[in-house]
Design an enzyme around this catalytic site. Structure first.
Site, PDB file in Angstrom:
ATOM      1  N   ALA A  23       0.948  -1.125  -0.096  1.00 33.90           N
ATOM      2  CA  ALA A  23       0.003   0.041   0.010  1.00 33.90           C
ATOM      3  C   ALA A  23       0.872   1.165  -0.036  1.00 33.90           C
ATOM      4  O   ALA A  23       1.226   1.955   0.859  1.00 33.90           O
ATOM      5  CB  ALA A  23      -1.116   0.094   1.284  1.00 33.90           C
TER       6      ALA A  23
ATOM      7  N   CYS B 116      -7.625   3.654  -8.438  1.00 33.01           N
ATOM      8  CA  CYS B 116      -7.554   4.734  -7.455  1.00 33.01           C
ATOM      9  C   CYS B 116      -8.949   5.289  -7.466  1.00 33.01           C
ATOM     10  O   CYS B 116      -9.742   5.417  -8.363  1.00 33.01           O
ATOM     11  CB  CYS B 116      -6.664   5.907  -8.160  1.00 33.01           C
ATOM     12  SG  CYS B 116      -5.042   5.597  -8.891  1.00 33.01           S
TER      13      CYS B 116
ATOM     14  N   ILE C 163      -3.414  -7.797 -14.989  1.00 32.02           N
ATOM     15  CA  ILE C 163      -4.182  -7.095 -13.858  1.00 32.02           C
ATOM     16  C   ILE C 163      -3.243  -6.388 -12.764  1.00 32.02           C
ATOM     17  O   ILE C 163      -2.299  -6.652 -12.550  1.00 32.02           O
ATOM     18  CB  ILE C 163      -5.144  -8.247 -12.934  1.00 32.02           C
ATOM     19  CG1 ILE C 163      -4.004  -9.313 -12.274  1.00 32.02           C
ATOM     20  CG2 ILE C 163      -5.972  -8.765 -13.851  1.00 32.02           C
ATOM     21  CD1 ILE C 163      -4.643 -10.320 -11.542  1.00 32.02           C
ATOM     22  N   ASN C 164      -4.022  -5.375 -12.234  1.00 31.12           N
ATOM     23  CA  ASN C 164      -3.199  -4.769 -11.033  1.00 31.12           C
ATOM     24  C   ASN C 164      -3.249  -5.693  -9.868  1.00 31.12           C
ATOM     25  O   ASN C 164      -3.780  -6.857  -9.973  1.00 31.12           O
ATOM     26  CB  ASN C 164      -4.164  -3.479 -10.978  1.00 31.12           C
ATOM     27  CG  ASN C 164      -3.251  -2.353 -10.249  1.00 31.12           C
ATOM     28  OD1 ASN C 164      -2.135  -2.580  -9.342  1.00 31.12           O
ATOM     29  ND2 ASN C 164      -3.322  -0.879 -10.738  1.00 31.12           N
ATOM     30  N   THR C 165      -2.996  -5.187  -8.865  1.00 33.10           N
ATOM     31  CA  THR C 165      -3.168  -5.976  -7.598  1.00 33.10           C
ATOM     32  C   THR C 165      -4.473  -6.358  -6.950  1.00 33.10           C
ATOM     33  O   THR C 165      -5.338  -5.677  -7.593  1.00 33.10           O
ATOM     34  CB  THR C 165      -2.314  -5.329  -6.540  1.00 33.10           C
ATOM     35  OG1 THR C 165      -2.765  -4.075  -6.153  1.00 33.10           O
ATOM     36  CG2 THR C 165      -0.708  -5.125  -6.612  1.00 33.10           C
TER      37      THR C 165
ATOM     38  N   GLY D  89       2.468 -11.023  -6.897  1.00 31.64           N
ATOM     39  CA  GLY D  89       3.084 -12.295  -6.818  1.00 31.64           C
ATOM     40  C   GLY D  89       2.411 -13.410  -7.228  1.00 31.64           C
ATOM     41  O   GLY D  89       1.323 -13.584  -7.715  1.00 31.64           O
TER      42      GLY D  89
ATOM     43  N   THR E  88       6.479  -8.323  -9.278  1.00 33.07           N
ATOM     44  CA  THR E  88       7.152  -8.817  -8.074  1.00 33.07           C
ATOM     45  C   THR E  88       8.453  -9.740  -8.142  1.00 33.07           C
ATOM     46  O   THR E  88       9.305  -9.511  -7.492  1.00 33.07           O
ATOM     47  CB  THR E  88       6.052  -9.564  -7.230  1.00 33.07           C
ATOM     48  OG1 THR E  88       4.922  -8.673  -6.796  1.00 33.07           O
ATOM     49  CG2 THR E  88       6.571 -10.363  -6.024  1.00 33.07           C
TER      50      THR E  88
HETATM   51  C1  FMN Z   1       5.751  -2.270  -4.695  1.00 33.67           C
HETATM   52  C2  FMN Z   1       4.653  -2.296  -5.779  1.00 33.67           C
HETATM   53  C3  FMN Z   1       4.590  -0.882  -6.217  1.00 33.67           C
HETATM   54  C4  FMN Z   1       3.359  -1.045  -7.417  1.00 33.67           C
HETATM   55  N1  FMN Z   1       3.329   0.311  -7.931  1.00 33.67           N
HETATM   56  C5  FMN Z   1       2.382   0.347  -9.028  1.00 33.67           C
HETATM   57  C6  FMN Z   1       2.198   1.549  -9.569  1.00 33.67           C
HETATM   58  O1  FMN Z   1       2.764   2.565  -9.229  1.00 33.67           O
HETATM   59  N2  FMN Z   1       1.225   1.708 -10.753  1.00 33.67           N
HETATM   60  C7  FMN Z   1       0.691   0.605 -10.992  1.00 33.67           C
HETATM   61  O2  FMN Z   1      -0.075   0.775 -11.856  1.00 33.67           O
HETATM   62  N3  FMN Z   1       0.865  -0.531 -10.367  1.00 33.67           N
HETATM   63  C8  FMN Z   1       1.827  -0.545  -9.554  1.00 33.67           C
HETATM   64  N4  FMN Z   1       1.991  -1.875  -8.998  1.00 33.67           N
HETATM   65  C9  FMN Z   1       1.114  -3.091  -9.572  1.00 33.67           C
HETATM   66  C10 FMN Z   1       2.146  -3.857 -10.477  1.00 33.67           C
HETATM   67  O3  FMN Z   1       2.300  -2.953 -11.784  1.00 33.67           O
HETATM   68  C11 FMN Z   1       1.424  -5.096 -10.996  1.00 33.67           C
HETATM   69  O4  FMN Z   1       0.243  -4.906 -11.385  1.00 33.67           O
HETATM   70  C12 FMN Z   1       1.171  -6.122  -9.969  1.00 33.67           C
HETATM   71  O5  FMN Z   1       2.124  -6.180  -8.807  1.00 33.67           O
HETATM   72  C13 FMN Z   1       0.934  -7.393 -10.189  1.00 33.67           C
HETATM   73  O6  FMN Z   1       2.114  -8.115 -11.007  1.00 33.67           O
HETATM   74  P1  FMN Z   1       3.290  -8.736 -10.260  1.00 33.67           P
HETATM   75  O7  FMN Z   1       2.315  -9.977  -9.436  1.00 33.67           O
HETATM   76  O8  FMN Z   1       4.059  -9.460 -11.281  1.00 33.67           O
HETATM   77  O9  FMN Z   1       3.909  -8.096  -9.245  1.00 33.67           O
HETATM   78  C14 FMN Z   1       2.917  -1.958  -8.051  1.00 33.67           C
HETATM   79  C15 FMN Z   1       3.189  -3.164  -7.403  1.00 33.67           C
HETATM   80  C16 FMN Z   1       3.799  -3.549  -6.176  1.00 33.67           C
HETATM   81  C17 FMN Z   1       4.382  -4.800  -5.857  1.00 33.67           C
END
Ligand code: FMN
Length: 317
Positions: A79, A139, A200-202, A226, A279
């Protein structure tokens, strides 16, 4: 010809007119702006990178803890609260090294009102150095607390204002998985003029320290990323590709829990034209390059000459 004798397969991909040397993209927020990259991710090995999300004004973000590691290798919970220097400093200072970055750099826009998004989009468009901008719609809108990415009507309202501002900059819309019907969100984005979608986003999530009984993140809940979210990403990419993106010829960037080349290959078979890695970069910054090399070998083993032949080629049992 045996697969070993076949010529080196072509990994180049095309994202709504943007040519990438391979489908691997460093995900938003996981590789800083542009100036932190040397010594971290070797950008010559990947197709593109997305900067962290940029807002109209500078933001400190949330208090610690704002990133935690999860047990059982599930991934991370964050967050961050959109900590960033704001669009003026981003364009004036952070983007100065862009010409030395040997890869495609994609901007990322976040905001808390339609006007916020429009202001950042207009500044990026006028600056002209970023060929594409990804809209982070996970957001909340401060006027009603609803997230743009969780309500098709709000997304349409947002894109109605942002799309015309981005005349030469490609518009990529990054969808939130925190919805019941991802296809409706994708359709809303495509009908509103998105050039590409990222999924996807988180995933919205929470962790509690059972000894102190406090939430482990200062803000309470956060975003899960992750390995735990990978199957969710595969399902959403597949559904959106089959039900709307394929017919509309809108390319998808599959993203979520990609830790190795097999995970990336799954997203390509589900319908992704490019694959984001987030991640995994925190675990090992050399992983995106390794994933790209693994994909090359996979394309060869599949007897294909181009990775694009495998997009959406999942077989149903
Ligand atoms: C520490 C961190 C910071 C992130 N910051 C952003 C961000 O600024 N903008 C955004 O669109 N997504 C952000 N994300 C989401 C990632 O771009 C991605 O959508 C999400 O982590 C899923 O992919 P992953 O499982 O490969 O990490 C962030 C994720 C992490 C872990």
């Amino acid at each position: 010809m045996s697969s070993a004798e076949m010529p080196v397969p072509d990994l180049t991909t095309n994202l709504a007119g943007l040519s990438l040397r391979n489908p691997i993209i460093a995900a938003a927020g996981t590789c800083g702006y542009v100036d932190e990259l040397p010594g971290q991710v070797d950008v010559r090995e990947i197709g593109a990178l997305v900067t962290k999300s940029i807002t109209r004004e500078p933001r400190e973000g949330n208090a610690p803890w704002r990133i935690i590691d999860l047990p059982r290798s599930a991934g991370m919970l964050n967050a961050i609260g959109l900590a960033n220097v704001g669009v003026d400093e981003f364009l004036r200072v952070k983007l100065n090294g862009i010409n030395r970055v040997e890869s495609v750099v994609i901007g990322s826009i976040a905001g808390h009102s339609v006007d916020d998004y429009v202001a950042v989009a207009a500044a990026m468009e006028q600056d002209g150095r970023l060929p594409a901008a990804e809209l982070n719609v996970s957001c909340p809108n401060t006027s009603d607390g609803l997230q743009f990415g969780e309500h098709p009507g709000k997304l349409v309202e947002l894109l109605h204002e942002v799309r015309p501002v981005l005349a030469r900059t490609k518009l990529i819309v990054k969808l939130s998985p925190n919805v019941g019907d991802i296809v409706s969100m994708a359709r809303a984005a495509i009908e509103s003029g998105a050039d590409a979608l990222t999924l996807i986003n988180t995933v919205s999530a929470m962790a509690i320290d059972v000894h102190t009984r406090q939430t482990r993140l200062s803000r309470g809940s956060g975003g899960l990323s992750g390995p735990a979210i990978h199957p969710i990403a595969v399902r959403m990419v597949h559904e959106v590709y089959q039900k709307v993106a394929k017919q509309a010829s809108v390319p998808l960037i599959g993203l979520g829990g990609v830790m190795n080349w097999e995970d990336a290959a799954e997203l390509i078979l589900a319908g992704a034209t490019a694959v984001g890695v987030g991640t995994a970069i925190f675990v090992d910054p050399s992983q995106p390059g390794r994933i790209a090399r693994g994909l090359q070998e996979w394309v060869r083993q599949q007897g294909c000459s181009s990775i694009l032949e495998l997009v959406g080629q999942v077989k149903s049992v």
